[in-house]
Every structure is written in structure tokens, then in C-alpha cells.
Design an enzyme around this catalytic site. Structure first.
Site, mmCIF file in Angstrom:
data_model
loop_
_atom_site.group_PDB
_atom_site.id
_atom_site.type_symbol
_atom_site.label_atom_id
_atom_site.label_comp_id
_atom_site.label_asym_id
_atom_site.label_seq_id
_atom_site.Cartn_x
_atom_site.Cartn_y
_atom_site.Cartn_z
ATOM 1 N N THR A 1 -5.914 -25.144 39.030
ATOM 2 C CA THR A 1 -7.070 -24.251 38.912
ATOM 3 C C THR A 1 -6.831 -22.923 39.645
ATOM 4 O OG1 THR A 1 -8.009 -25.477 40.756
ATOM 5 C CG2 THR A 1 -8.886 -25.977 38.576
ATOM 6 N N ASP A 2 -5.874 -22.897 40.567
ATOM 7 C CA ASP A 2 -5.757 -21.662 41.385
ATOM 8 C C ASP A 2 -5.315 -20.465 40.551
ATOM 9 O OD1 ASP A 2 -3.088 -22.576 41.231
ATOM 10 O OD2 ASP A 2 -2.645 -22.135 43.330
ATOM 11 N N GLY B 1 5.593 -31.587 45.894
ATOM 12 C CA GLY B 1 4.187 -31.266 45.689
ATOM 13 C C GLY B 1 3.401 -31.097 46.978
ATOM 14 N N SER C 1 6.607 -27.323 50.241
ATOM 15 C CA SER C 1 7.646 -26.855 51.158
ATOM 16 C C SER C 1 7.941 -25.385 50.894
ATOM 17 C CB SER C 1 8.923 -27.684 50.979
ATOM 18 O OG SER C 1 9.505 -27.453 49.708
ATOM 19 N N GLU D 1 6.986 -15.294 45.713
ATOM 20 C CA GLU D 1 7.347 -16.447 44.875
ATOM 21 C C GLU D 1 7.252 -16.079 43.391
ATOM 22 O OE1 GLU D 1 6.140 -20.240 46.312
ATOM 23 O OE2 GLU D 1 6.521 -21.247 44.404
ATOM 24 N N ASP E 1 -1.271 -22.435 47.918
ATOM 25 C CA ASP E 1 -0.351 -22.979 48.920
ATOM 26 C C ASP E 1 -0.169 -22.051 50.117
ATOM 27 O OD1 ASP E 1 -0.164 -24.746 46.857
ATOM 28 O OD2 ASP E 1 1.958 -24.417 46.448
ATOM 29 N N TYR F 1 5.248 -25.841 33.908
ATOM 30 C CA TYR F 1 4.279 -25.065 34.702
ATOM 31 C C TYR F 1 4.065 -23.701 34.039
ATOM 32 C CZ TYR F 1 1.985 -23.303 38.955
ATOM 33 O OH TYR F 1 1.082 -22.800 39.866
#
Ligand code: ADP
Ligand code: MG
Length: 379
Positions: free
Chosen positions: A31-32, A120, A123, A154, A166, A215
Site C-alpha cells: 500500500t505504501d 522482508g 535489511s 533505492e 521501510d 514487484y
């Protein structure tokens, strides 16, 4: 760690130590990046970086996990390209910092981590955030800007179109609290979890090769769903803006429709989970975790046989309220909500069942909500 640093680099003069935690997401999966809601907690599992200035103009980074040293001229960091290597994470961060006016200073870095890689529990964000603190070395930066900068590293440098969750929780995490994040406004509030429950992550020890490409595909599918919905409803900019009623009215075709349904229902589950938590309704919380898993399995199609097995096995253990896959999917961890007294029996039963089915021993991590990133005082 400082002894290891001295052995590796010959001296520990000026060494400072920075820590950033991994996280487990309780509910609100995928959802992010759809500008929705998430409810992660920062873990005790963390990445720690010892860093000291170097006198020869170099930036050296050693990862204990990878057992590998990399070296660059600090002045060159701004012009480096993606290497398809673990060092892309810290270098991407250094490059973004340089662009934001925080030039990379020559330094030696030692990375140590208790966050399992690719499981998950993020890291990657723990590495980005701890590296950012090590590069900043006390230079001040707004924490929200820091989270966004690490996410940008990222997305743009590593090439993973991830959301903000994250990095955000690694920075804003707090002991004894979950962090409810609105991924559009980028505001958060701390959620006290009821007493008498624990969260336990179970590592399936697999990561299917599909994870990265799937993804990206999901990100595209959600964008396609938004494109269709926008034609019908003014003001829809992301799946966050779509109600279940609107979704029913439009009847998006097959795959796109199921992806959208996961995101829309998952956002609603985050709200309901927080409400259930506030009223101490443990059964309702557990049920929402299971609904989330089924939605990820059938509508979003990011689960796998190992995760489904771990969830179903968990639900058959006495004292378990609910369980679901956590993180991007296709392997990695599940998170299970259970009575603390049930933990020893749970571990025993799950380890036995999983070993018997998949011939690997799962790893277990107790998810005690912990503080966000910061400098570790060195005596
Ligand atoms: P997750 O964030 O769920 O652990 P990712 O695939 O997003 O999984 O990130 C894992 C990658 O991050 C690893 O493959 C590696 O490239 C990098 N990484 C994480 N921790 C370390 C570490 N301690 N040392 C070197 N690289 C790391
Ligand atoms: Mg990651």
C-alpha cells in the site's frame, strides 16, 4: 565492533557508530507506493556502521555479511553509476546526499547487521539509513527529508521502485509502539499495541527469483488501474483515493481489478486493525491479519507455497490470533500474532512442520518494537 574496525583499517581514531533498525510490517502490504496506509514496527534487529575519517581521499566500505571490501575516490561518488552490487545501497545514499549539499568525505566504514538479507524485514532500508547517518556524521538533516532521500537512493540508484515505509519506520520507529504512516501526507502517529500479545516473524528461508520483477509489475498494474479509474472518477490520483463502492461500480477487468481490490481493501484493513487494537479486540486483529494474507495470496498474487504453508500451520497452533506474509512476498517472512506464553510451543511445532515439508529449518525473530535510527554512544 570497534576492535574489528581497528583490525580491518589499522586504526579506530575518530570512530563513531550508527544504528538503523529493520522492520516488520504488521498490516498494510503493497500500500505504501499506492500512497496508502501501513503499520510497521522497528525491530531490535538492526544494521550498525562504524565509521572514521580516512586520510587518503578514499571511501572504503566493508560488509561483514558479504565479506567484501569496496573502495572509491570520495571525490568521484557523485558520478558513479549503478553496479548491480550490494554497495549500490550505500553509494546511492552518498550520491543523493552529495546532491543535497552534503559532500562525501573520505572515510572507512564497517557494516555489521543482524537483519537477515532479502527476508522482508528490510535489511535494505536499515543499510541505507545507517549509511546515511555514517556519511552525515552529525551534520543535521530533517528526519523526513532523510527518509525520502534514502528511498530516492533505492528507487533511482538501486532501481527498485519501493515506497517510503521501510526508510520511514527505520528513522521514526519507537520502543513499544507501532507506527501508523500515511504514505501520502507522510505523517505518522504512534499506536500502542494491546498487552498480552506478541508478534513473531518466521523466516521461510527462501526468496524466489521472481520477487524483484513481480514487484515492478505490481507497481505498473496499480498505475494502470488508476488510469482507468481516473477516467470515471475525477480526483483519483492513486488507489488511495478509491472507495470499495467505486471499485465495484467500475468493474475493472481481471488482473487489474484484483490488484486494485487488494490495495483498496488493505487500506481499509489498516484502519480497522488500529481500531481493533485500540479496543483490545484481539480476535478481530487476528482475523484482519488472515484476511490480509488471503488478499495478498489470491488478489495480489505475491505469496508462495512456503508462506502459505507457514500461515496455515500457524493458524493451527493454540494461542495464535492471526498470521500473514510480511514484506514484498515471494519468500521472506510471515508475521504471527500470538499469546506470549504460546511462543515456545509455536516455535517447536512450526519448525517441525516446516522442516518436514520443505527440508529447511525456519528462523524465528521476536518483534519487540524498538527505537528508530541514531548514533550509538561510544565510550
Ligand atoms: P530486504 O530489504 O527485505 O532485506 P532487499 O532485497 O530489499 O531485501 O535488500 C537486500 C539487499 O540489500 C541485499 O541483497 C544486499 O544487496 C543489501 N544488503 C542488506 N544488508 C546488507 C549488508 N549488511 N551488507 C551488504 N549488503 C546488504
Ligand atoms: Mg528491502
Amino acid at each position: 565492533m570497534i576492535d574489528s574496525f581497528r583490525t580491518l583499517f589499522g586504526s579506530a581514531d575518530g570512530v563513531r557508530v550508527f544504528r538503523a533498525p529493520g522492520r516488520v510490517n504488521l498490516i498494510g502490504e503493497h500500500t505504501d507506493y499506492n500512497m496508502g496506509f501501513v503499520l510497521p514496527v522497528a525491530l531490535q534487529l538492526a544494521t550498525t556502521i562504524a565509521a572514521a575519517p580516512a586520510r587518503d581521499g578514499k571511501l572504503r566500505i566493508y560488509s561483514e555479511h558479504q565479506r567484501e571490501m569496496r573502495e572509491w575516490n570520495a571525490a568521484e561518488i557523485g558520478c558513479l553509476e549503478r553496479a548491480g552490487h550490494w554497495s549500490d545501497y550505500p553509494i546511492g545514499v552518498a550520491r543523493e546526499l552529495a546532491r543535497a549539499g552534503y559532500a562525501t568525505r573520505p572515510a572507512n566504514l564497517l557494516i555489521r547487521s543482524s537483519v537477515p538479507e532479502g527476508s522482508g524485514l528490510s535489511s535494505s532500508a536499515a543499510l541505507e539509513v545507517s549509511a546515511a547517518l555514517a556519511f552525515l556524521r552529525g551534520r543535521a538533516m530533517d528526519p523526513l527529508d532523510l527518509a525520502r532521500l534514502c528511498q530516492r537512493a533505492e528507487v533511482t540508484f538501486v532501481g527498485m521502485p519501493c515506497g517510503i515505509m521501510d526508510q520511514y519506520v527505520s528513522i521514526f520507529g519507537r520502543a513499544n509502539s507501532a507506527v501508523a504512516i500515511d504514505c501520502r501526507s507522510l505523517e505518522h502517529r504512534y499506536v500502542d499495541l494491546p498487552s498480552g500479545i506478541a508478534f513473531l516473524a518466521v523466516n521461510s528461508m527462501v526468496k524466489h527469483a521472481l520477487a524483484g520483477s513481480a514487484y515492478r509489475k505490481r507497481v505498473e498494474e496499480c498505475a494502470a488501474a488508476v488510469e482507468r479509474l481516473r477516467q470515471r472518477f475525477a480526483g483519483v490520483e492513486s488507489l488511495r483515493d478509491v472507495t470499495p463502492q467505486q471499485l465495484d461500480a467500475v468493474e475493472l477487468p481481471g488482473v487489474i481489478g484484483r490488484r486494485a481490490r487488494h490495495v483498496v481493501t488493505e487500506n481499509a484493513r489498516v484502519e480497522r486493525f488500529i481500531e481493533a487494537s485500540a479496543s483490545g479486540d484481539l480476535a478481530a486483529m487476528g482475523k484482519l491479519l488472515v484476511e490480509s494474507h488471503r488478499s495478498l495470496r489470491y488478489d495480489y498474487e505475491v505469496s508462495c507455497a512456503e508462506l502459505d504453508f507457514l500461515v496455515d500451520a500457524a493458524l493451527s497452533v493454540e494461542g495464535v490470533y492471526g498470521s500473514r506474509m510480511t514484506g514484498g512476498g515471494f519468500g521472506g517472512c510471515t508475521v504471527t500474532m500470538l499469546s506470549p506464553t504460546a511462543i515456545p510451543r509455536f516455535r517447536e511445532e512450526i519448525a517441525r512442520a516446516y522442516q518436514c515439508e520443505f527440508h529447511v529449518a525456519p528462523a524465528f525473530y521476536e518483534c519487540q518494537p524498538s527505537a528508530g535510527a541514531g548514533e550509538f554512544p561510544v565510550a
